[in-house]
Design a protein around this motif. Structure first.
Motif, PDB file in Angstrom:
ATOM      1  N   ASN A  58       0.832  -1.202   0.000  1.00 48.60           N
ATOM      2  CA  ASN A  58       0.000   0.000   0.000  1.00 48.60           C
ATOM      3  C   ASN A  58       0.869   1.255   0.000  1.00 48.60           C
ATOM      4  OD1 ASN A  58      -1.421   2.169   1.899  1.00 48.60           O
ATOM      5  ND2 ASN A  58      -2.977   1.063   0.734  1.00 48.60           N
ATOM      6  N   SER A  59       0.411   2.305  -0.678  1.00 50.57           N
ATOM      7  CA  SER A  59       1.218   3.518  -0.803  1.00 50.57           C
ATOM      8  C   SER A  59       1.494   4.172   0.541  1.00 50.57           C
ATOM      9  CB  SER A  59       0.526   4.508  -1.739  1.00 50.57           C
ATOM     10  OG  SER A  59      -0.744   4.867  -1.237  1.00 50.57           O
ATOM     11  N   PHE A  60       0.568   4.024   1.509  1.00 51.42           N
ATOM     12  CA  PHE A  60       0.824   4.629   2.823  1.00 51.42           C
ATOM     13  C   PHE A  60       2.025   3.979   3.500  1.00 51.42           C
ATOM     14  CE2 PHE A  60       0.380   4.229   7.439  1.00 51.42           C
ATOM     15  CZ  PHE A  60       0.540   5.562   7.794  1.00 51.42           C
ATOM     16  N   PHE A  61       2.027   2.638   3.564  1.00 56.52           N
ATOM     17  CA  PHE A  61       3.135   1.955   4.217  1.00 56.52           C
ATOM     18  C   PHE A  61       4.441   2.165   3.466  1.00 56.52           C
ATOM     19  CE2 PHE A  61      -0.241  -0.199   6.451  1.00 56.52           C
ATOM     20  CZ  PHE A  61       0.303  -0.372   7.721  1.00 56.52           C
ATOM     21  N   ARG A  62       4.368   2.216   2.143  1.00 57.04           N
ATOM     22  CA  ARG A  62       5.574   2.456   1.355  1.00 57.04           C
ATOM     23  C   ARG A  62       6.124   3.854   1.659  1.00 57.04           C
ATOM     24  NH1 ARG A  62       3.487   2.097  -3.339  1.00 57.04           N
ATOM     25  NH2 ARG A  62       3.664  -0.150  -3.546  1.00 57.04           N
TER      26      ARG A  62
END
Length: 265
Positions: A53-57
């Motif tokens: 997911n872009s948030f965790f990345r």
């Protein structure tokens, strides 16, 4: 009742999607089944618990390679990471939650720690902190351009980033460290009674992390970033003194508010 939903048009943009699984116009997924607890949990997991997911990345890379996130946004990368304003919004949400949880405890720590301060001044200090919590998101947003201006002056001999790009740097870096520090601080505040530790430990974390980010972005040595950090404090201190002087001048010209006037006996 049937579990199937007949979808002819995209609910997001109105485009006809009867023959598609994803909208060809906005990319939204076509939902054909009624919502259940199972797919609600699955949707949550896909959006927030997926390591891709872009948030965790974005969250992880702001620790390990912040230059990839920040330079990526500056040079047009928009899908891999959360955009700068989106990340700032997440940080504001986290700090808002932090303020809601710790406000009363922080006021209690202040009352217990600053026992040398006269009662009237202590009450004024506590009122000021309460107002800070009330307008925390606005203050954060106003602080970021100030940090960007000071940072640009500090790195004036480097042409890599302009003022607007410094603004982006702080939208990411300041939002990241403030949000992380807020989460870490919640249990600590309920364990420690010393106001000065609670107040200054986050400042040390902010300074260290932002210096680390700038070092990575500009690819400079530890010695240079230490000099730049010292210069940042000098310019920031001058800016603060100038702001205080301006407030005093305005107060003298237009009169002090009633709450700040000293009663004459």
């Amino acid at each position: 009742m049937s579990d199937l939903i007949v979808i002819a048009n995209c609910k997001n943009c109105g485009q006809q999607i009867e023959a598609y699984n994803f909208c060809p116009d906005c990319g939204a997924k076509k939902i054909t089944k009624r919502i259940t607890f199972k797919n609600l949990v699955q949707d949550f997991a896909d959006r927030f618990l997926n390591l891709d997911n872009s948030f965790f990345r974005t969250f992880l890379h702001l620790f390990t390679k912040p230059e990839a996130v920040i330079d990526g946004y500056i040079y047009g990368l928009r899908k891999r990471y959360i955009n700068a304003f989106g990340y700032f919004a997440i940080s504001v949400t986290v700090t808002g939650f932090y303020g809601f949880v710790v406000k009363n405890r922080l006021l209690e720590i202040i009352a217990n720690s600053i026992n040398f301060m006269p009662k009237e001044q202590l009450e004024a200090q506590m009122i000021g902190i309460e107002k800070t919590f009330q307008h925390q998101s606005l203050l954060s947003f106003l602080l970021i351009p100030i940090l960007a201006i000071i940072s640009r002056l500090v790195f004036l001999n480097y042409k890599k980033y302009n003022l607007t790009e410094h603004f982006v740097i702080y939208l990411y870096s300041y939002s990241h460290i403030v949000g992380i520090t807020a989460l870490i601080s919640i249990p600590i505040i309920f364990l420690i009674d010393n106001y000065f530790i609670v107040a200054f430990a986050p400042f040390v974390l902010y300074t260290t992390y932002i210096a680390y980010v700038l070092k990575r972005l500009y690819a400079i040595s530890v010695k240079k970033i230490l000099i730049k950090t010292l210069l940042f404090f000098m310019i920031g201190g001058a800016f603060y003194i100038g702001l205080i002087f301006m407030v005093i001048v305005i107060s003298l010209l237009f009169g002090l508010p009633e709450s700040l006037k000293v009663p004459v006996k």
